[in-house]
Structure formats: structure tokens, C-alpha cells
Design a protein around this motif. Sequence first.
Motif, PDB file in Angstrom:
ATOM      1  N   ARG A 100      18.252 -18.804 -18.050  1.00 15.20           N
ATOM      2  CA  ARG A 100      18.821 -19.053 -19.212  1.00 15.20           C
ATOM      3  C   ARG A 100      19.922 -18.180 -19.564  1.00 15.20           C
ATOM      4  NH1 ARG A 100      15.526 -22.192 -22.639  1.00 15.20           N
ATOM      5  NH2 ARG A 100      16.273 -21.425 -24.643  1.00 15.20           N
ATOM      6  N   GLN A 101      20.835 -18.074 -18.489  1.00 10.14           N
ATOM      7  CA  GLN A 101      21.793 -17.161 -18.768  1.00 10.14           C
ATOM      8  C   GLN A 101      23.172 -17.720 -18.628  1.00 10.14           C
ATOM      9  OE1 GLN A 101      21.639 -13.575 -19.400  1.00 10.14           O
ATOM     10  NE2 GLN A 101      19.741 -14.392 -20.040  1.00 10.14           N
ATOM     11  N   SER A 102      23.187 -19.043 -18.684  1.00  9.43           N
ATOM     12  CA  SER A 102      24.395 -19.910 -18.845  1.00  9.43           C
ATOM     13  C   SER A 102      24.860 -19.995 -20.330  1.00  9.43           C
ATOM     14  CB  SER A 102      24.447 -21.201 -18.126  1.00  9.43           C
ATOM     15  OG  SER A 102      23.160 -21.987 -18.667  1.00  9.43           O
ATOM     16  N   GLU A 103      26.081 -20.829 -20.485  1.00 10.70           N
ATOM     17  CA  GLU A 103      26.741 -20.756 -21.894  1.00 10.70           C
ATOM     18  C   GLU A 103      25.834 -21.535 -22.677  1.00 10.70           C
ATOM     19  OE1 GLU A 103      30.548 -22.616 -21.632  1.00 10.70           O
ATOM     20  OE2 GLU A 103      31.106 -21.407 -20.028  1.00 10.70           O
ATOM     21  N   LYS A 104      25.203 -22.541 -21.949  1.00 12.66           N
ATOM     22  CA  LYS A 104      24.403 -23.580 -22.898  1.00 12.66           C
ATOM     23  C   LYS A 104      23.395 -22.962 -23.731  1.00 12.66           C
ATOM     24  CE  LYS A 104      22.878 -27.315 -20.757  1.00 12.66           C
ATOM     25  NZ  LYS A 104      21.771 -28.258 -19.765  1.00 12.66           N
ATOM     26  N   PHE A 105      22.898 -21.724 -23.032  1.00 13.94           N
ATOM     27  CA  PHE A 105      21.780 -20.957 -23.905  1.00 13.94           C
ATOM     28  C   PHE A 105      22.236 -19.766 -24.683  1.00 13.94           C
ATOM     29  CE2 PHE A 105      19.851 -22.767 -19.949  1.00 13.94           C
ATOM     30  CZ  PHE A 105      19.116 -23.369 -20.491  1.00 13.94           C
ATOM     31  N   SER A 106      23.546 -19.443 -24.671  1.00 13.02           N
ATOM     32  CA  SER A 106      24.252 -18.525 -25.675  1.00 13.02           C
ATOM     33  C   SER A 106      24.234 -18.994 -27.022  1.00 13.02           C
ATOM     34  CB  SER A 106      25.695 -18.424 -25.344  1.00 13.02           C
ATOM     35  OG  SER A 106      26.113 -17.103 -25.903  1.00 13.02           O
ATOM     36  N   PRO A 107      23.733 -18.116 -28.059  1.00 16.31           N
ATOM     37  CA  PRO A 107      23.753 -18.574 -29.802  1.00 16.31           C
ATOM     38  C   PRO A 107      24.465 -19.544 -30.197  1.00 16.31           C
ATOM     39  CG  PRO A 107      23.161 -16.182 -29.251  1.00 16.31           C
ATOM     40  CD  PRO A 107      23.612 -16.514 -27.801  1.00 16.31           C
TER      41      PRO A 107
ATOM     42  N   PHE B  92      26.237 -16.458 -20.249  1.00 15.73           N
ATOM     43  CA  PHE B  92      25.611 -16.567 -21.584  1.00 15.73           C
ATOM     44  C   PHE B  92      26.417 -15.496 -22.667  1.00 15.73           C
ATOM     45  CE2 PHE B  92      22.981 -14.086 -24.620  1.00 15.73           C
ATOM     46  CZ  PHE B  92      22.091 -15.245 -24.912  1.00 15.73           C
ATOM     47  N   SER B  93      27.352 -14.690 -21.936  1.00 16.66           N
ATOM     48  CA  SER B  93      28.026 -13.621 -22.680  1.00 16.66           C
ATOM     49  C   SER B  93      29.340 -13.916 -23.113  1.00 16.66           C
ATOM     50  CB  SER B  93      28.167 -12.487 -21.937  1.00 16.66           C
ATOM     51  OG  SER B  93      29.011 -12.777 -20.487  1.00 16.66           O
ATOM     52  N   ASP B  94      29.890 -15.324 -22.458  1.00 13.65           N
ATOM     53  CA  ASP B  94      31.052 -15.672 -22.710  1.00 13.65           C
ATOM     54  C   ASP B  94      31.245 -16.239 -24.321  1.00 13.65           C
ATOM     55  OD1 ASP B  94      32.476 -14.847 -20.354  1.00 13.65           O
ATOM     56  OD2 ASP B  94      32.376 -16.844 -19.368  1.00 13.65           O
ATOM     57  N   PRO B  95      30.590 -17.098 -24.636  1.00 16.15           N
ATOM     58  CA  PRO B  95      30.551 -17.472 -26.110  1.00 16.15           C
ATOM     59  C   PRO B  95      30.499 -16.576 -27.050  1.00 16.15           C
ATOM     60  CG  PRO B  95      29.339 -18.969 -24.708  1.00 16.15           C
ATOM     61  CD  PRO B  95      29.345 -17.673 -23.975  1.00 16.15           C
TER      62      PRO B  95
ATOM     63  N   GLY C 101      33.740 -27.969 -18.105  1.00 17.83           N
ATOM     64  CA  GLY C 101      32.005 -28.694 -17.960  1.00 17.83           C
ATOM     65  C   GLY C 101      31.257 -27.486 -17.657  1.00 17.83           C
ATOM     66  N   SER C 102      31.708 -26.026 -17.889  1.00 15.21           N
ATOM     67  CA  SER C 102      30.872 -24.915 -17.702  1.00 15.21           C
ATOM     68  C   SER C 102      29.886 -25.071 -18.911  1.00 15.21           C
ATOM     69  CB  SER C 102      31.496 -23.585 -17.748  1.00 15.21           C
ATOM     70  OG  SER C 102      32.515 -23.534 -19.132  1.00 15.21           O
TER      71      SER C 102
ATOM     72  N   LEU D 186      24.124 -27.234 -30.163  1.00 17.14           N
ATOM     73  CA  LEU D 186      24.601 -28.487 -29.508  1.00 17.14           C
ATOM     74  C   LEU D 186      23.464 -29.421 -29.079  1.00 17.14           C
ATOM     75  CD1 LEU D 186      27.313 -27.216 -27.090  1.00 17.14           C
ATOM     76  CD2 LEU D 186      27.829 -28.268 -29.272  1.00 17.14           C
ATOM     77  N   ARG D 187      23.649 -30.912 -29.092  1.00 16.88           N
ATOM     78  CA  ARG D 187      22.876 -31.746 -28.825  1.00 16.88           C
ATOM     79  C   ARG D 187      23.804 -32.726 -28.156  1.00 16.88           C
ATOM     80  NH1 ARG D 187      20.582 -34.787 -32.828  1.00 16.88           N
ATOM     81  NH2 ARG D 187      22.279 -34.363 -34.208  1.00 16.88           N
ATOM     82  N   GLY D 188      22.677 -33.506 -27.169  1.00 20.33           N
ATOM     83  CA  GLY D 188      23.544 -34.716 -26.609  1.00 20.33           C
ATOM     84  C   GLY D 188      23.699 -34.494 -25.066  1.00 20.33           C
ATOM     85  N   PHE D 189      23.220 -33.434 -24.454  1.00 25.81           N
ATOM     86  CA  PHE D 189      23.319 -33.260 -22.898  1.00 25.81           C
ATOM     87  C   PHE D 189      22.970 -34.485 -22.427  1.00 25.81           C
ATOM     88  CE2 PHE D 189      23.472 -28.877 -24.789  1.00 25.81           C
ATOM     89  CZ  PHE D 189      24.737 -28.419 -24.231  1.00 25.81           C
TER      90      PHE D 189
END
Length: 329
Positions: free
Chosen positions: A88-95, A157-160, A79-80, A100-103
Motif C-alpha cells: 500500500r505504498q503507491s499513489e492509489k493508497f495516499s490519503p 505514496f508520498s507524492d500526492p 497512469g501512475s 477515488l472510485r472507478g478503478f
Amino acid sequence: MATSKNSIGVSVLQIVILALLYLQADGQGLKVGFYAKSCPHAEMIVSSVIKEVMAVAPSLSGPLLRMHFHDCFIRGCDGSVLLDSPTRQSEKFSPPNLSLRGFNIIDRVKTALEKACPGLVSCADIVALVARDVTVATKGPYWEVETGRKDGKVSLFSDPINPVTGLPPPSANITFLKQSFALRGLNTKDLVVLSGGHTIGVSHCSSFENRLYNFTGKGDTDPTMNQNYIARLKLKCKPRDQTTLAELDPGSFKTFDDSYFRLVTKRRGLLESDAALLNDPETKAYLLKSISHGSTFFEDFGVSMVKMGRIGVLTGSQGEVRKVCSKTN
């Protein structure tokens, strides 16, 4: 490590080390019906919400299915990808995740579950169940979803966008795709089967623009792509278009079926990573099988989704069950 657009070298040692890291929790603690006693109507509640959503917003099926993939491929199915960040430094904001939609749908399901069974059903499990239910809602296969995941507390943010362990880019070639899946315990068959999820959903023109206008940096088109298809896509997607969407499976992008495989075999795969499936004997053989009377795609998709849902899970005393999916407790 030096990288190029289509080829990223990964040593055997790196794959082994990364695979061990991902697979140290290979689904242990998960089971079908995990909430049977603690929250017996959990899956029914998820299904009910998704039926309501799909009745009015069927275009969310693709993004919600893809959300499970994006979640599991980064830090495992924890669920990360759902976590917000004020900076804006979490995965959700990574390019790779900006499309993605539907959060809000995940939040809607979580709210319904919290009302029925406070603090029991994890957001990671919700993402897995929603992926199954949107597939069924678009006339795709049903499979038993293993549950019992806990939610992670870390999202970077960096992981994806990590060149080795990040999400496979739309430009990935077959070598990189196989490596990416292998380090997560998924084989070549899983790769081609899960790629079949592109039968629903859309992609931004920017994800394949180079195939239309500047494939090798000389203003050329991708020679492996059907030229009539390129001409049609150019009418929709102009150079540097960042907003227009194109169907991954034109004609039936809201229906889960095997037509994606038919398009790929006709050199009409939208993304380079789709076209790459023709460049490996095993993936190509599966493509051809899936457009014949001997297709096992629906059954295989459920099997591969269960396997993917086991990647790096947190169970038992690990992680937590978030009260709100977008933030840790």
C-alpha cells in the motif's frame, strides 16, 4: 518547510525548477487520433463501455473525471495513480486518493481494448479518454483528446501529500492553488475552469468539516460561507463524520453544467478551495462571466483539459504500455 493549513510558501525559484521538471515533456508526441491506424476503434470502444457504465452508475462520473486530474498532477499524465502496491505504498493508497472510485471501470475498458488491440492502448490514455466520455455522458462538452501517452513505472505514496508538489488540498487558499497550477504549466484561467469540474461529484464531510464546526480552532464556522448553507450541511455532516458524502453541486451533481459557479458566487462553495475562487480578481471575473449569457465555460473546459493532459507525459520510447493497468509489465 513550515506549513499551515491554508498557506504554503513556495519560492519563485522552486516554482521555476519544478515547472521545468514537469514541462520537459509538454505534450510532444501526443496527437488527436494517435490510434487511428493501429487501433482504429479504440475511442469507440472506450465510449461504448462508458455509456454502459453511466447508464447504471452515473455517480462514477465525478470520480472518473477527478482521476485524470489526480493522475496528471502527480508525475504527469502517466497512469501512475492506477498502480497497486502489496504494501500500500503507491499513489492509489495516499490519503488524497482514497476517495477515488472507478478503478474497476478503467480495468473494464482496458480489458475490452486488449481484446481488440493487444498491447497498444496505454492506461494513461484510457484515463484521459474516460474523463472526456464521462463529461459527455453527463451532458457536458466534447473535446478532441490527444493520445499517445505511455505508462509510467513509478508510483509513490508520498507524492500526492508532498507539501509543495502534491495534490492541492481541499483547504488550499488561492495563492497556493495558483502556485500549484503554475508549476504544472497551467494558468489562473485553467484553475477556475478546471475547478468547474466540481459541477459533478461529491465530497466526504471530513473534507470541509472544519468550515462547519471548528474553522479557527475555537469551535466556530467559516464566516465566508453562507450561514443557511452551513445550517443545511450540519444536518448531513456531524463532527468527525468520515463516511457521509455531500454533493459538490447540490441539485445537479449528476449533470455537467455551470451551476457550480452560481453556488460559489453565492458563498455556497463546499470546499475552501472552491470559496477561494472569490479571492482573486481573475477567477472572480470568470465566475461572474460564467453565470451570464456570455459564458464560454464548456468550450474553455475542453481547452484546459487538453492542456492538463499534456503535463509531463511519457511518449515514444519512454515508459511502457501496461498489459494490466494496476501493475507494470
